[in-house]
Design an enzyme around this catalytic site. Structure first.
Site, PDB file in Angstrom:
ATOM      1  N   ILE A  97       0.823  -1.210   0.000  1.00 57.07           N
ATOM      2  CA  ILE A  97       0.000   0.000   0.000  1.00 57.07           C
ATOM      3  C   ILE A  97       0.862   1.268   0.000  1.00 57.07           C
ATOM      4  CG2 ILE A  97      -0.227   0.351   2.511  1.00 57.07           C
ATOM      5  CD1 ILE A  97      -3.265   0.622   2.053  1.00 57.07           C
ATOM      6  N   ASN A 150      11.728  -8.291   7.358  1.00 63.21           N
ATOM      7  CA  ASN A 150      12.055  -7.561   8.584  1.00 63.21           C
ATOM      8  C   ASN A 150      11.603  -8.362   9.801  1.00 63.21           C
ATOM      9  OD1 ASN A 150      13.000  -5.344   7.069  1.00 63.21           O
ATOM     10  ND2 ASN A 150      10.921  -4.531   6.883  1.00 63.21           N
ATOM     11  N   HIS A 200       6.377 -11.763   6.034  1.00 66.44           N
ATOM     12  CA  HIS A 200       6.191 -11.390   4.629  1.00 66.44           C
ATOM     13  C   HIS A 200       7.532 -11.082   4.008  1.00 66.44           C
ATOM     14  CE1 HIS A 200       5.615  -7.973   7.359  1.00 66.44           C
ATOM     15  NE2 HIS A 200       6.246  -7.240   6.468  1.00 66.44           N
TER      16      HIS A 200
HETATM   17  P1  5GP Z   1       6.970  -4.432   7.610  1.00 66.26           P
HETATM   18  O1  5GP Z   1       7.200  -3.009   8.045  1.00 66.26           O
HETATM   19  O2  5GP Z   1       6.203  -5.202   8.653  1.00 66.26           O
HETATM   20  O3  5GP Z   1       8.203  -5.130   7.153  1.00 66.26           O
HETATM   21  O4  5GP Z   1       6.069  -4.339   6.295  1.00 66.26           O
HETATM   22  C1  5GP Z   1       4.673  -4.207   6.339  1.00 66.26           C
HETATM   23  C2  5GP Z   1       4.263  -3.687   4.993  1.00 66.26           C
HETATM   24  O5  5GP Z   1       2.866  -3.850   4.862  1.00 66.26           O
HETATM   25  C3  5GP Z   1       4.564  -2.194   4.789  1.00 66.26           C
HETATM   26  O6  5GP Z   1       5.424  -2.027   3.674  1.00 66.26           O
HETATM   27  C4  5GP Z   1       3.183  -1.585   4.584  1.00 66.26           C
HETATM   28  O7  5GP Z   1       3.177  -0.548   3.649  1.00 66.26           O
HETATM   29  C5  5GP Z   1       2.345  -2.773   4.141  1.00 66.26           C
HETATM   30  N1  5GP Z   1       0.941  -2.691   4.500  1.00 66.26           N
HETATM   31  C6  5GP Z   1       0.434  -2.396   5.738  1.00 66.26           C
HETATM   32  N2  5GP Z   1      -0.914  -2.428   5.702  1.00 66.26           N
HETATM   33  C7  5GP Z   1      -1.252  -2.754   4.426  1.00 66.26           C
HETATM   34  C8  5GP Z   1      -2.511  -2.928   3.781  1.00 66.26           C
HETATM   35  O8  5GP Z   1      -3.597  -2.802   4.367  1.00 66.26           O
HETATM   36  N3  5GP Z   1      -2.489  -3.258   2.458  1.00 66.26           N
HETATM   37  C9  5GP Z   1      -1.313  -3.424   1.775  1.00 66.26           C
HETATM   38  N4  5GP Z   1      -1.408  -3.745   0.490  1.00 66.26           N
HETATM   39  N5  5GP Z   1      -0.112  -3.254   2.358  1.00 66.26           N
HETATM   40  C10 5GP Z   1      -0.082  -2.929   3.668  1.00 66.26           C
END
Ligand code: 5GP
Length: 115
Positions: free
Chosen positions: A32, A88, A101
């Protein structure tokens, strides 16, 4: 039982998301808040909060995420140009969603070291 995250809603098609890849074990969808022209998240359909929670029996799940990234890179024609994959973990790793992820970033020159 682990805590549900926004990614469960994406797996269950409860919120609008641009899904670009799916097989039996993995879902891939556009981030997103993209950090590159192409920024896709590959997630297991099984809920695992962090890398620390992975069991030896679940090692195939990590392999499945990488194979999904490999296939997607080829499918969109970015395999030869190259790309970056990142997972991460917890606070210092800046993990914000606690469902593992694999970030897939492509479409620009990456830099090193990462921030
Ligand atoms: P992290 O910071 O945990 O490594 O990555 C989480 C990722 O999930 C971030 O890059 C963030 O932009 C993405 N993200 C969070 N909420 C949503 C959502 O509701 N939809 C999508 N498509 N991505 C999301």
């Amino acid at each position: 039982m682990t805590t549900e995250t926004i990614f469960d809603k994406i797996i269950n098609r409860e919120i609008p998301t641009e899904i670009v890849f799916e097989n039996d074990s993995v879902l891939g969808f556009k981030d997103i808040n993209p950090q590159a022209p192409i920024h896709v998240l590959f997630i297991p359909k099984t809920r695992i909060p962090t890398i620390n929670d992975l069991t030896d029996e679940q090692k195939h799940i990590v392999g499945d995420l990488y194979l999904a990234a490999r296939d997607y890179a080829k499918q969109i024609g970015e395999d030869e140009n190259g790309y970056r994959v990142i997972m991460n973990c917890n606070e210092n790793g800046q993990q914000t969603v606690f469902h593992i992820h694999l970030h897939f970033l492509a479409g620009r020159q990456m830099t090193w070291p990462p921030g």
